[in-house]
Design a protein around this motif. Structure first.
Motif, PDB file in Angstrom:
ATOM      1  N   UNK A   1       9.360   8.181   8.444  1.00  0.00           N
ATOM      2  CA  UNK A   1       8.750   6.850   8.625  1.00  0.00           C
ATOM      3  C   UNK A   1       9.404   6.103   9.788  1.00  0.00           C
TER       4      UNK A   1
ATOM      5  N   UNK B   1       2.442   6.549  -6.827  1.00  0.00           N
ATOM      6  CA  UNK B   1       1.397   7.343  -7.489  1.00  0.00           C
ATOM      7  C   UNK B   1       1.809   8.811  -7.538  1.00  0.00           C
ATOM      8  N   UNK B   2       2.322   9.281  -6.419  1.00  0.00           N
ATOM      9  CA  UNK B   2       2.681  10.693  -6.322  1.00  0.00           C
ATOM     10  C   UNK B   2       4.038  10.989  -6.961  1.00  0.00           C
ATOM     11  N   UNK B   3       4.831   9.936  -7.219  1.00  0.00           N
ATOM     12  CA  UNK B   3       6.171  10.157  -7.789  1.00  0.00           C
ATOM     13  C   UNK B   3       6.239   9.618  -9.213  1.00  0.00           C
TER      14      UNK B   3
ATOM     15  N   UNK C   1      11.805  11.596   3.961  1.00  0.00           N
ATOM     16  CA  UNK C   1      10.540  10.885   4.190  1.00  0.00           C
ATOM     17  C   UNK C   1      10.809   9.546   4.890  1.00  0.00           C
TER      18      UNK C   1
ATOM     19  N   UNK D   1      13.996  10.972  -1.264  1.00  0.00           N
ATOM     20  CA  UNK D   1      13.109  10.271  -0.336  1.00  0.00           C
ATOM     21  C   UNK D   1      13.705  10.119   1.063  1.00  0.00           C
TER      22      UNK D   1
ATOM     23  N   UNK E   1       1.100   4.096  -2.843  1.00  0.00           N
ATOM     24  CA  UNK E   1       0.787   5.493  -2.537  1.00  0.00           C
ATOM     25  C   UNK E   1       1.929   6.410  -2.970  1.00  0.00           C
ATOM     26  N   UNK E   2       3.125   6.007  -2.616  1.00  0.00           N
ATOM     27  CA  UNK E   2       4.282   6.846  -2.910  1.00  0.00           C
ATOM     28  C   UNK E   2       4.556   6.890  -4.412  1.00  0.00           C
TER      29      UNK E   2
ATOM     30  N   UNK F   1       0.837  -1.198   0.000  1.00  0.00           N
ATOM     31  CA  UNK F   1       0.000   0.000   0.000  1.00  0.00           C
ATOM     32  C   UNK F   1       0.878   1.257   0.000  1.00  0.00           C
ATOM     33  N   UNK F   2       1.882   1.264   0.858  1.00  0.00           N
ATOM     34  CA  UNK F   2       2.787   2.423   0.945  1.00  0.00           C
ATOM     35  C   UNK F   2       3.563   2.607  -0.368  1.00  0.00           C
TER      36      UNK F   2
END
Lengths: 415, 229
Positions: A291, A17-19, A287, A284, A14-15, A10-11
């Motif tokens: 995390x 998608x945005x990158x 980020x 990254x 998500x990441x 999932x992570x």
């Protein structure tokens, strides 16, 4: 799938998608390398298969006997005992076009019999291939006719005789556009060759005898018995299988050249992967520190990005393989002047699977060094950015670089 | 009240070339469970270094740190991360939201790391509490500074932490927005009964906590209780 694994995917999604812009750049490197490898692999396989399948059409006969001099008495006895179905004398000579006075060095081929037995002589008009022997005319290379602005109905002077041009010669089994570019072929009846006055003592000429056999005929055993006897008489026996093998070996060199091109494309792709992931991961790091600060383990932080890279490797590999399939369709057009036969393209699953696997493997391997930095990022970086940045230990770096070099060696020498 | 954070004889030194730079020296103090505690001091006094050590983000050269009953010196990096996930919340001066995740996803991360089934439901409730119910699907770049800090507040309380560390929580906000964020921080803290440790330059803010630790040059200057109950 455990909760933890689901969260990692999932992570990663998500990441990603945005990158997506950065990751598409990374994927482009994979696609480039894989498309090159798959297209070249598929085409090389198709080339080999086609040579095997079209071996008879490549020669036009089941076997031939040729000699560069008038056959000796013993050779002639063997040739006659085998009862040739067609024969040819050929030599290189100047010819003239009386219409415009043009002259040109050509390969004159005098044919007798229904050669070729497999494949066909492609002429314009098409009937010319069947009638030139009976009508006593010539078939002239199509490009040559264009060059000298001659048309069917015009004439050509070969030595002492002048023949009507019955048609333009577009293709004949066993010859390529490149091989005929120096001395384009002229085909005429065998019976008129003597009248040209060009076959004399000392002329550079070649005699060929063409044979057709039954399907069940054991050519290999036959060649083993007859060829040594002919060799003693300065003659040579070639079967369609041995010719296709020889041709296969010749095209192996083409394959090697193409593989070198694929290797260079792959090398560029790998450099692209390493540099784009390096920049991507660098962006990254903060980020990742967040995390870790919130409780993600080193393994979780590493796996989120490994899943991303591996996923992109598989998708890139698949897209690259599909593009490779498309590109290989272009090869027959690009190489048509070098190939004496038409290549039928078929798609096999193996190179596609190799493409996908290679996409996954090379993306992970070449991303590994920058990816390892995620493991060593300190959560403290949320408060204070370490100017030296996260750095994997020297031993780890050496191990990854060694793995990369081994991959390259295996790939390069494996081909 | 039992102590949630016990610091004893803490020392932190950094190497800079051949020189050793001592940032913290002989630091000892305790923080009671449910207490509001502030650490103040001028720039370079070692406040942020101390926060990093207290939260298990870094390791001291000597001394012990006991957080939620666990001696941090005995835990490895992953064990300290696990401890943080279960017991610690953070608010940073520069918000530190994950830029590729929406507000809702940012708040959900600590809960998802715990394997919570109700991560989305609880995160939505927290975002509503901080007044961002209509901004849940916005990315940090689409939010103002105040909104980002409110998302960070929601995230900090998401895992119902025993202790919350706030590093200059209003440092990047204007006075009015900063005040709103602080009010919200104290409200949420009171509601959840969380221990609050604030690092700040702002003495007004420090005076709103129950105890103030003053640092100077890496040493404790004073450690006093205020009149706040």
């Amino acid at each position: 799938m455990s909760k933890n694994t689901t969260w990692l995917f999932k992570m990663a999604w998500r990441d990603a998608k945005a990158s997506r812009v950065r990751l598409l750049l990374f994927m482009a490197s994979i696609i480039l390398g894989i498309a090159a490898v798959v297209s070249i692999q598929l085409f090389s396989n198709n080339l080999k298969d086609n040579i095997k399948l079209q071996s008879k059409a490549l020669m036009g006969a089941d076997y031939t006997i040729d000699t560069r001099q008038e056959p000796t008495e013993r050779a002639q006895a063997i040739i006659d005992s085998l009862q040739p179905d067609a024969k040819e004398i050929n030599f290189v000579s100047m010819v003239a076009f009386p219409k415009n006075g043009g002259t040109k060095l050509v390969k004159v081929r005098g044919l007798d019999g229904a050669f070729p037995f497999y494949g066909s002589i492609d002429t314009e008009p098409s009937s010319a291939a069947d009638t030139y022997q009976d009508l006593g005319g010539a078939l002239v290379d199509a490009t040559l006719m264009l060059q000298f602005d001659v048309k069917p109905g015009d004439s050509i002077k070969v030595g002492a005789i002048t023949l009507p041009i019955l048609g333009s010669l577009k293709a004949i089994p066993g010859s390529t556009a490149i091989s005929t570019s120096v001395a384009p072929p002229i085909i005429m009846p065998y019976a008129l060759m003597e009248a040209t006055g060009l076959i004399q003592f000392g002329s550079r000429k070649e005699y060929q005898f063409f044979y057709k056999t039954a399907e069940t005929f054991n050519l290999e055993a036959f060649e083993k018995i007859i060829d040594p006897q002919l060799k003693k008489e300065e003659a040579d026996l070639d079967t369609h299988t041995s010719t296709s093998e020889r041709l296969g070996k010749r095209y192996d060199n083409v394959g090697k050249f193409l593989n070198l091109a694929a290797f260079i494309a792959l090398l560029l792709g790998c450099i692209g992967i390493a540099s784009s992931v390096h920049i991507y991961i660098k962006e990254k790091l903060s980020a990742i520190a967040v995390l870790k600060c919130m409780g993600a383990s080193r393994m979780q932080s590493f796996l989120i990005f490994l899943i991303q890279i591996a996923g992109i490797g598989v998708v890139g590999g698949l897209i690259g393989a599909l593009i490779g399939i498309g590109i290989q369709e272009l090869f027959p057009y690009l190489l048509k002047d070098f190939l004496p036969f038409s290549v039928e393209i078929s798609i096999s699953a193996q190179p596609i699977l190799i493409g996908v696997f290679l996409g996954l493997f090379m993306s992970v391997l070449f991303a590994l060094l920058p990816l390892l930095r995620t493991w060593y990022v300190s959560p403290l970086e949320v408060l204070r950015v370490d100017e030296k940045g996260a750095q994997e230990p020297f031993k780890v770096r050496v191990a990854v670089i060694a793995a990369v070099l081994i991959f390259y060696s295996c790939f390069h020498f494996g081909y | 009240m039992p102590n949630i954070l016990k610091i004893n004889g803490l020392e932190k030194t950094y190497s800079s070339g051949n020189k050793q730079l001592t940032v913290l020296q002989n630091i000892s103090f305790d923080v009671e469970k449910g207490q509001t505690f502030s650490i103040v001091g001028p720039s370079g006094s070692g406040k942020t270094t101390l926060l990093g050590l207290c939260a298990g983000l870094d390791q001291p050269n000597s001394g012990t740190i006991e957080l939620c009953g666990q001696d941090l010196n005995t835990l490895n990096e992953d064990q300290r991360a696990q401890l943080r996930n279960k017991n610690v919340g953070f608010i940073f001066q520069n918000f530190q939201l994950l830029p590729t995740l929406t507000a809702l996803e940012n708040v959900s991360v600590p809960l998802e790391l715990q394997g919570s089934k109700d991560a989305v439901k609880n995160s939505l409730a927290l975002l509503e509490k901080v007044g961002l119910a209509d901004r849940v699907h916005h990315y940090p770049s689409q939010l103002s500074g105040g909104e980002q800090q409110r998302v960070a507040l929601a995230r900090a309380f998401a895992n119902a932490p025993s202790i919350l560390f706030a590093d200059e929580p209003t440092g990047n906000l204007d006075e009015e927005t900063g005040e709103k964020v602080i009010q919200l921080l104290f409200e949420l803290n009171k509601e959840a009964g969380t221990t609050l440790v604030i690092i700040t330059h702002d003495l007004d803010l420090a005076n709103r906590t129950q105890q103030i630790l003053r640092l100077k040059g890496g040493k404790i200057l004073t450690n006093e209780r205020t009149t706040v109950q």
